[in-house]
Design a protein around this motif. Structure first.
Motif, PDB file in Angstrom:
ATOM      1  N   GLU A 245       0.818  -1.213   0.000  1.00 12.06           N
ATOM      2  CA  GLU A 245       0.000   0.000   0.000  1.00 12.06           C
ATOM      3  C   GLU A 245       0.856   1.269   0.000  1.00 12.06           C
ATOM      4  N   HIS A 246       1.990   1.207   0.703  1.00 11.60           N
ATOM      5  CA  HIS A 246       2.872   2.385   0.780  1.00 11.60           C
ATOM      6  C   HIS A 246       3.915   2.387  -0.332  1.00 11.60           C
ATOM      7  N   ASP A 247       3.737   1.524  -1.338  1.00  9.52           N
ATOM      8  CA  ASP A 247       4.654   1.470  -2.479  1.00  9.52           C
ATOM      9  C   ASP A 247       6.076   1.146  -2.066  1.00  9.52           C
ATOM     10  N   GLY A 248       6.236   0.289  -1.085  1.00  6.33           N
ATOM     11  CA  GLY A 248       7.577  -0.065  -0.634  1.00  6.33           C
ATOM     12  C   GLY A 248       8.114  -1.286  -1.351  1.00  6.33           C
ATOM     13  N   THR A 249       9.430  -1.376  -1.381  1.00 13.17           N
ATOM     14  CA  THR A 249      10.098  -2.599  -1.828  1.00 13.17           C
ATOM     15  C   THR A 249      10.334  -3.507  -0.641  1.00 13.17           C
ATOM     16  N   GLY A 250      10.415  -2.888   0.536  1.00 10.78           N
ATOM     17  CA  GLY A 250      10.608  -3.648   1.768  1.00 10.78           C
ATOM     18  C   GLY A 250      10.018  -2.881   2.936  1.00 10.78           C
ATOM     19  N   LEU A 251       9.774  -3.611   4.016  1.00  5.81           N
ATOM     20  CA  LEU A 251       9.252  -2.966   5.227  1.00  5.81           C
ATOM     21  C   LEU A 251       9.650  -3.823   6.431  1.00  5.81           C
ATOM     22  N   ALA A 252      10.068  -3.152   7.499  1.00  9.22           N
ATOM     23  CA  ALA A 252      10.473  -3.850   8.719  1.00  9.22           C
ATOM     24  C   ALA A 252       9.415  -3.622   9.797  1.00  9.22           C
ATOM     25  N   ALA A 253       9.235  -4.637  10.661  1.00  9.97           N
ATOM     26  CA  ALA A 253       8.176  -4.569  11.671  1.00  9.97           C
ATOM     27  C   ALA A 253       8.211  -3.292  12.521  1.00  9.97           C
TER      28      ALA A 253
ATOM     29  N   GLU B 236       5.769  -2.356  15.591  1.00  6.11           N
ATOM     30  CA  GLU B 236       5.935  -3.632  16.285  1.00  6.11           C
ATOM     31  C   GLU B 236       7.429  -3.886  16.405  1.00  6.11           C
ATOM     32  N   SER B 237       7.926  -3.835  17.624  1.00  9.06           N
ATOM     33  CA  SER B 237       9.368  -3.956  17.823  1.00  9.06           C
ATOM     34  C   SER B 237       9.782  -5.426  17.901  1.00  9.06           C
ATOM     35  N   VAL B 238       9.635  -6.113  16.768  1.00 10.22           N
ATOM     36  CA  VAL B 238      10.008  -7.526  16.669  1.00 10.22           C
ATOM     37  C   VAL B 238      10.863  -7.718  15.416  1.00 10.22           C
ATOM     38  N   ARG B 239      11.662  -8.801  15.436  1.00  9.81           N
ATOM     39  CA  ARG B 239      12.642  -8.987  14.371  1.00  9.81           C
ATOM     40  C   ARG B 239      12.005  -9.704  13.174  1.00  9.81           C
ATOM     41  N   ALA B 240      11.299  -8.935  12.376  1.00  6.47           N
ATOM     42  CA  ALA B 240      10.670  -9.468  11.160  1.00  6.47           C
ATOM     43  C   ALA B 240      10.689  -8.388  10.084  1.00  6.47           C
ATOM     44  N   VAL B 241      10.994  -8.814   8.856  1.00  2.74           N
ATOM     45  CA  VAL B 241      10.959  -7.891   7.714  1.00  2.74           C
ATOM     46  C   VAL B 241      10.328  -8.622   6.524  1.00  2.74           C
ATOM     47  N   VAL B 242       9.855  -7.832   5.580  1.00  4.55           N
ATOM     48  CA  VAL B 242       9.402  -8.393   4.304  1.00  4.55           C
ATOM     49  C   VAL B 242       9.952  -7.511   3.198  1.00  4.55           C
TER      50      VAL B 242
ATOM     51  N   PRO C 255       6.941 -12.107  -2.295  1.00  2.28           N
ATOM     52  CA  PRO C 255       7.448 -11.500  -1.062  1.00  2.28           C
ATOM     53  C   PRO C 255       8.274 -12.506  -0.259  1.00  2.28           C
ATOM     54  N   ILE C 256       9.360 -12.019   0.320  1.00  2.85           N
ATOM     55  CA  ILE C 256      10.219 -12.856   1.160  1.00  2.85           C
ATOM     56  C   ILE C 256      10.141 -12.329   2.589  1.00  2.85           C
ATOM     57  N   PHE C 257       9.749 -13.186   3.500  1.00  2.00           N
ATOM     58  CA  PHE C 257       9.699 -12.816   4.923  1.00  2.00           C
ATOM     59  C   PHE C 257      10.949 -13.351   5.609  1.00  2.00           C
ATOM     60  N   LEU C 258      11.561 -12.521   6.428  1.00  2.00           N
ATOM     61  CA  LEU C 258      12.686 -12.957   7.255  1.00  2.00           C
ATOM     62  C   LEU C 258      12.320 -12.695   8.705  1.00  2.00           C
ATOM     63  N   VAL C 259      12.408 -13.743   9.531  1.00  4.62           N
ATOM     64  CA  VAL C 259      12.205 -13.574  10.965  1.00  4.62           C
ATOM     65  C   VAL C 259      13.528 -13.902  11.650  1.00  4.62           C
ATOM     66  N   ASN C 260      13.925 -13.088  12.589  1.00 13.96           N
ATOM     67  CA  ASN C 260      15.200 -13.240  13.311  1.00 13.96           C
ATOM     68  C   ASN C 260      16.388 -13.364  12.354  1.00 13.96           C
ATOM     69  N   PRO C 261      16.482 -12.496  11.345  1.00 14.03           N
ATOM     70  CA  PRO C 261      17.553 -12.646  10.353  1.00 14.03           C
ATOM     71  C   PRO C 261      18.928 -12.301  10.925  1.00 14.03           C
ATOM     72  N   VAL C 262      19.935 -12.998  10.393  1.00  9.95           N
ATOM     73  CA  VAL C 262      21.336 -12.690  10.707  1.00  9.95           C
ATOM     74  C   VAL C 262      22.073 -12.541   9.380  1.00  9.95           C
TER      75      VAL C 262
ATOM     76  N   GLU D  93      16.763  -3.156   5.470  1.00 15.13           N
ATOM     77  CA  GLU D  93      15.620  -3.611   6.291  1.00 15.13           C
ATOM     78  C   GLU D  93      16.092  -4.145   7.643  1.00 15.13           C
ATOM     79  N   CYS D  94      17.161  -4.923   7.621  1.00 11.54           N
ATOM     80  CA  CYS D  94      17.618  -5.524   8.884  1.00 11.54           C
ATOM     81  C   CYS D  94      18.213  -4.482   9.821  1.00 11.54           C
ATOM     82  N   ASP D  95      18.756  -3.390   9.277  1.00  9.73           N
ATOM     83  CA  ASP D  95      19.201  -2.286  10.133  1.00  9.73           C
ATOM     84  C   ASP D  95      18.052  -1.775  11.001  1.00  9.73           C
TER      85      ASP D  95
END
Ligand code: ZN
Length: 188
Positions: free
Chosen positions: A44-52, A57-63, A71-78, A136-138
């Motif tokens: 909706e916001h025309d993003g290529t990526g978005l972090a929680a 939501e202060s949790v370790r998830a991005v898309v 879409p690729i979801f990463l949870v707890n990425p390193v 995103e992970c930053d």
């Protein structure tokens, strides 16, 4: 699914170190719904990526999406750099609307994460996709790209388009000039 409001720079939620998500939580209905919201908000916001943290939501998830990828979801990425090479590129951010800035990122990375089902997976990313993942992970560590931007390189988008990048990219990096990890430049 629901579109979420995006937190803007200055909101403390963007500066927190986000919490890791336990596997049983990832598999819960509530978290699955949240991931759907994250994706819908990105679209909706025309993003290529978005972090929680960008949707409060202060949790370790991005898309994110690479070009036309699903879409690729990463949870707890390193992220682990797998070469010494770094590359300059201009970035923007839905949480810092209307600006561009030049950031140096690792060119080649390995990513270890959990997928949206809580299963571990890993992949390598190079160049532009690697930049998206690092941006995103930053966000999960409370870091915004403007923190890493080269001094003197920040520009408003309209001026960026009119005058070009304030600090030109090195030879061979120009292909990244018009790209943007998070938006298509139509914000505001
Ligand atoms: Zn961002």
């Amino acid at each position: 699914m629901a579109v979420r409001h995006v937190a803007r720079m200055g909101n403390p939620v963007l500066r927190l170190a986000a919490e890791a998500v336990p596997v049983e939580v990832i598999r819960s209905k509530a978290f699955q719904r949240f991931l759907d919201d994250l994706l819908e908000s990105m679209i909706e916001h025309d993003g290529t990526g978005l972090a929680a943290p960008q949707v409060f939501e202060s949790v370790r998830a991005v898309v994110f999406c690479f070009d036309d990828s699903d879409p690729i979801f990463l949870v707890n990425p390193v992220i682990t750099p797998i070469s010494e090479e770094r590359r300059d590129g201009y970035e923007g951010c839905l949480s810092v609307p209307g600006l561009r800035g030049k950031v140096s990122r690792w060119m080649d990375i390995r990513v270890d994460a959990l997928d949206r089902d809580g299963k571990p997976f890993a992949f390598e990313a190079h160049g532009w996709p690697a930049r998206i993942v690092q941006h995103e992970c930053d966000h999960l560590d409370g870091v915004l790209y403007v923190d890493r931007a080269e001094p003197g390189s920040l520009a408003f988008l309209s001026e960026f388009r009119r005058f070009g990048p304030p600090i030109p990219l090195p030879k061979g990096h120009e292909d990244e000039e018009d790209e943007d990890p998070e938006d298509d430049g139509d914000e505001e």
